[in-house]
Design an enzyme around this catalytic site. Structure first.
Site, mmCIF file in Angstrom:
data_model
loop_
_atom_site.group_PDB
_atom_site.id
_atom_site.type_symbol
_atom_site.label_atom_id
_atom_site.label_comp_id
_atom_site.label_asym_id
_atom_site.label_seq_id
_atom_site.Cartn_x
_atom_site.Cartn_y
_atom_site.Cartn_z
ATOM 1 N N ARG A 26 0.765 -1.345 -0.132
ATOM 2 C CA ARG A 26 0.236 0.207 -0.060
ATOM 3 C C ARG A 26 1.006 1.251 -0.085
ATOM 4 N NH1 ARG A 26 -5.453 -0.285 1.421
ATOM 5 N NH2 ARG A 26 -6.293 -2.152 0.740
ATOM 6 N N ARG A 30 -3.676 7.004 0.245
ATOM 7 C CA ARG A 30 -4.206 8.376 0.994
ATOM 8 C C ARG A 30 -3.288 8.980 1.792
ATOM 9 N NH1 ARG A 30 -9.446 5.194 2.578
ATOM 10 N NH2 ARG A 30 -7.693 3.621 2.691
ATOM 11 N N ARG A 39 -6.852 11.671 -6.792
ATOM 12 C CA ARG A 39 -7.995 11.214 -6.628
ATOM 13 C C ARG A 39 -9.322 12.082 -6.830
ATOM 14 N NH1 ARG A 39 -11.868 9.193 -3.154
ATOM 15 N NH2 ARG A 39 -11.700 7.008 -2.396
ATOM 16 N N ASP A 76 -6.674 -2.907 -7.457
ATOM 17 C CA ASP A 76 -7.242 -3.617 -6.228
ATOM 18 C C ASP A 76 -7.471 -5.120 -6.867
ATOM 19 O OD1 ASP A 76 -8.485 -2.365 -3.436
ATOM 20 O OD2 ASP A 76 -9.671 -4.076 -4.226
ATOM 21 N N TYR A 152 -14.694 -12.173 -0.243
ATOM 22 C CA TYR A 152 -15.584 -11.132 -0.552
ATOM 23 C C TYR A 152 -16.766 -11.158 -1.428
ATOM 24 C CZ TYR A 152 -11.856 -7.672 1.166
ATOM 25 O OH TYR A 152 -11.262 -6.994 2.032
HETATM 26 O O1 CP3 Z 1 -0.062 0.699 -3.171
HETATM 27 C C1 CP3 Z 1 -0.358 -0.390 -3.332
HETATM 28 O O2 CP3 Z 1 -0.339 -1.246 -2.489
HETATM 29 C C2 CP3 Z 1 -1.103 -0.821 -4.637
HETATM 30 C C3 CP3 Z 1 -2.599 -0.809 -4.681
HETATM 31 C C4 CP3 Z 1 -3.429 -1.831 -3.971
HETATM 32 C C5 CP3 Z 1 -4.603 -1.254 -3.247
HETATM 33 N N1 CP3 Z 1 -5.164 -2.518 -2.939
HETATM 34 C C6 CP3 Z 1 -5.170 0.075 -3.720
HETATM 35 C C7 CP3 Z 1 -6.104 0.613 -2.598
HETATM 36 C C8 CP3 Z 1 -3.285 -3.036 -3.570
HETATM 37 C C9 CP3 Z 1 -1.996 -4.031 -3.893
HETATM 38 C C10 CP3 Z 1 -4.320 -3.726 -3.046
HETATM 39 C C11 CP3 Z 1 -4.752 -4.818 -2.533
HETATM 40 C C12 CP3 Z 1 -6.065 -5.025 -1.650
HETATM 41 N N2 CP3 Z 1 -7.278 -4.530 -1.852
HETATM 42 C C13 CP3 Z 1 -6.125 -6.080 -0.656
HETATM 43 C C14 CP3 Z 1 -4.837 -6.992 -0.372
HETATM 44 C C15 CP3 Z 1 -3.707 -6.348 0.514
HETATM 45 C C16 CP3 Z 1 -4.213 -6.106 1.982
HETATM 46 O O3 CP3 Z 1 -4.264 -5.036 2.456
HETATM 47 O O4 CP3 Z 1 -4.419 -6.950 2.825
HETATM 48 C C17 CP3 Z 1 -7.403 -6.051 -0.106
HETATM 49 C C18 CP3 Z 1 -7.830 -6.733 0.921
HETATM 50 C C19 CP3 Z 1 -7.998 -4.922 -0.928
HETATM 51 C C20 CP3 Z 1 -9.444 -4.679 -0.380
HETATM 52 C C21 CP3 Z 1 -9.436 -3.367 -0.237
HETATM 53 N N3 CP3 Z 1 -9.318 -2.338 -1.004
HETATM 54 C C22 CP3 Z 1 -10.224 -2.862 1.042
HETATM 55 C C23 CP3 Z 1 -10.456 -3.647 2.209
HETATM 56 C C24 CP3 Z 1 -10.215 -1.355 0.679
HETATM 57 C C25 CP3 Z 1 -10.665 -0.229 1.918
HETATM 58 C C26 CP3 Z 1 -9.657 -0.011 3.019
HETATM 59 C C27 CP3 Z 1 -8.845 1.032 2.596
HETATM 60 O O5 CP3 Z 1 -7.418 0.925 3.006
HETATM 61 O O6 CP3 Z 1 -9.538 2.028 2.208
HETATM 62 C C28 CP3 Z 1 -9.722 -1.119 -0.337
HETATM 63 C C29 CP3 Z 1 -9.489 0.165 -1.011
HETATM 64 C C30 CP3 Z 1 -8.196 0.668 -1.475
HETATM 65 N N4 CP3 Z 1 -7.391 -0.133 -2.266
HETATM 66 C C31 CP3 Z 1 -7.394 1.990 -1.231
HETATM 67 C C32 CP3 Z 1 -6.166 1.939 -1.968
HETATM 68 C C33 CP3 Z 1 -5.173 2.940 -2.113
HETATM 69 C C34 CP3 Z 1 -8.006 2.983 -0.665
HETATM 70 C C35 CP3 Z 1 -8.844 3.717 -1.711
HETATM 71 C C36 CP3 Z 1 -9.117 4.932 -1.372
HETATM 72 O O7 CP3 Z 1 -8.466 5.828 -1.952
HETATM 73 O O8 CP3 Z 1 -10.039 5.467 -0.972
#
Ligand code: CP3
Length: 343
Positions: A26, A30, A39, A76, A152
């Site tokens: 990640r 944000r 964004r 994602d 999911y």
């Molecule tokens: O920088 C990176 O890691 C690359 C992009 C990336 C994202 N999600 C962007 C993202 C990657 C590799 C993921 C993987 C992901 N997504 C996982 C597996 C990794 C882990 O964290 O265990 C999972 C479970 C998800 C599902 C997911 N996506 C959730 C549960 C959420 C909400 C929680 C949160 O942090 O907001 C997301 C949203 C998400 N995915 C964001 C980002 C940058 C935040 C979105 C925003 O800008 O509001």
């Protein structure tokens, strides 16, 4: 540069390198003001993912600011579920799938699709990212592992209890298997497409697998993770991550992947001993420790590298993703501490 000579790739082959490569789960997100600006301009999270110019820009942002050794594509794990036919929404509460798959008819309706045809923005974003990255920076593709994707798809969002997936696993294993088969097939196709589009290596995220006992992991998740790992043999190095998975670390080490990612609850030195040269290890700085001062982050990063003691095959990373309220200065301190530290 020959892509195989990038520091991350050499570490995944467990070669002795001048220092451990570093990147953060990640790392785009944000906590970075420049991410929040993009964004806002894009109008939303999925809008960024679907527009390769935005996706490439935010993938590169942390590299530009901090100089990590690898970039991970901005996308994602839930994107392939949408392509398979599920409705997917991201809002302030995180992801939701308002029409979850809870019976055989819904599972049968899911389509295994060609990623190049249904998610062309993924390949385009990888190509644009590669063109904008420093030559020495590796580029990573990724997918969710079948068990986490199934959680999911069946729960309809992030869950604490996982009631619906447990019911399907235990009461209707036949339907559960059909779903897992489809997900594994889609994940293999997706990762092959990412590699064909320029990814040097791939990461498989099994975020929720740690909620299972070891016996249940072996029965309900590992066979399909293994299928994905085998399906990518010879395609690109594979790194597998499972959250809170210390109780089945031996199963992960035996999966046949080039890399296994550890969370911060597991001792890295002990895991190196158990791995006994079978794979590289990634991790495992506590992401919540990034809330300490930059000086303390620097000190703890060196303490972690001291624990590894120069063993080959270490990829420095967090034990899980960067929290959104992390101070970018702490991420900077983590990367600087890694980069200045020779083996
Ligand atoms: O920088 C990176 O890691 C690359 C992009 C990336 C994202 N999600 C962007 C993202 C990657 C590799 C993921 C993987 C992901 N997504 C996982 C597996 C990794 C882990 O964290 O265990 C999972 C479970 C998800 C599902 C997911 N996506 C959730 C549960 C959420 C909400 C929680 C949160 O942090 O907001 C997301 C949203 C998400 N995915 C964001 C980002 C940058 C935040 C979105 C925003 O800008 O509001």
């Amino acid at each position: 540069m020959n892509p195989q000579d990038r520091l991350l790739m050499r570490a995944l082959r467990r070669e002795t390198t001048e220092r451990a490569p570093v990147w953060l789960m990640r790392q785009a997100g944000r906590y970075l003001p420049e991410y929040r600006a993009v964004r806002k301009e894009a109008g939303g999270f999925m809008e960024m993912i679907r527009e390769p110019r935005y996706a490439a820009e935010v993938t590169i942002q942390p590299i530009r600011r901090f100089g990590m050794d690898a970039a991970i594509l901005f996308s994602d794990i839930l994107v392939p579920l949408e392509a398979m036919g599920m409705k997917l929404i991201f809002d302030d509460h995180g992801p939701s799938l308002p029409v979850p798959v809870r019976d055989r008819a819904a599972i049968d309706a899911l389509r295994v699709v060609d990623p190049a045809a249904t998610m062309p923005f993924v390949g385009e974003a990888l190509k644009l990212t590669r063109a904008g990255l420093p030559d020495e920076t590796a580029l990573l593709g990724f997918c969710g592992a079948p068990f986490t994707l199934a959680s999911y798809a069946i729960e309809g969002g992030t869950s604490k209890q996982f009631s619906y997936i447990r019911k399907m696993m235990y009461l209707d294993f036949a339907s559960f298997s059909v779903l897992m088969d489809k997900l594994a097939e889609e994940v293999i196709a997706h990762m092959r497409y990412q590699v064909a589009s320029g990814a040097d290596a791939v990461v498989l995220f099994d975020t929720w697998a740690g909620s299972l006992t070891r016996a249940d992991y072996q029965r309900y998740a590992a066979p399909w993770t293994k299928r994905v790992v085998d399906g990518l043999a010879g395609v690109a190095p594979r790194v597998i991550f499972a959250g809170e998975s210390g109780h089945f670390l031996d199963d992960l080490l035996a999966m046949g992947a080039e890399g296994v990612a550890l969370d911060h609850r597991t001792s890295l030195a002990a895991a190196f001993d158990r791995a006994a040269g079978r794979c590289a290890l990634q991790g495992n700085f506590d992401p919540a420790a990034l809330f300490a001062s930059p000086q303390e982050v620097h000190r703890r990063t060196h303490a972690l590298l001291d624990e590894v003691a120069g063993r080959p095959g270490h990829v420095l990373n967090l034990g899980h993703g960067v929290f959104k309220d992390t101070d970018p200065e702490s991420v900077g301190a983590f990367v600087r501490a890694a980069r200045e530290r020779a083996r």
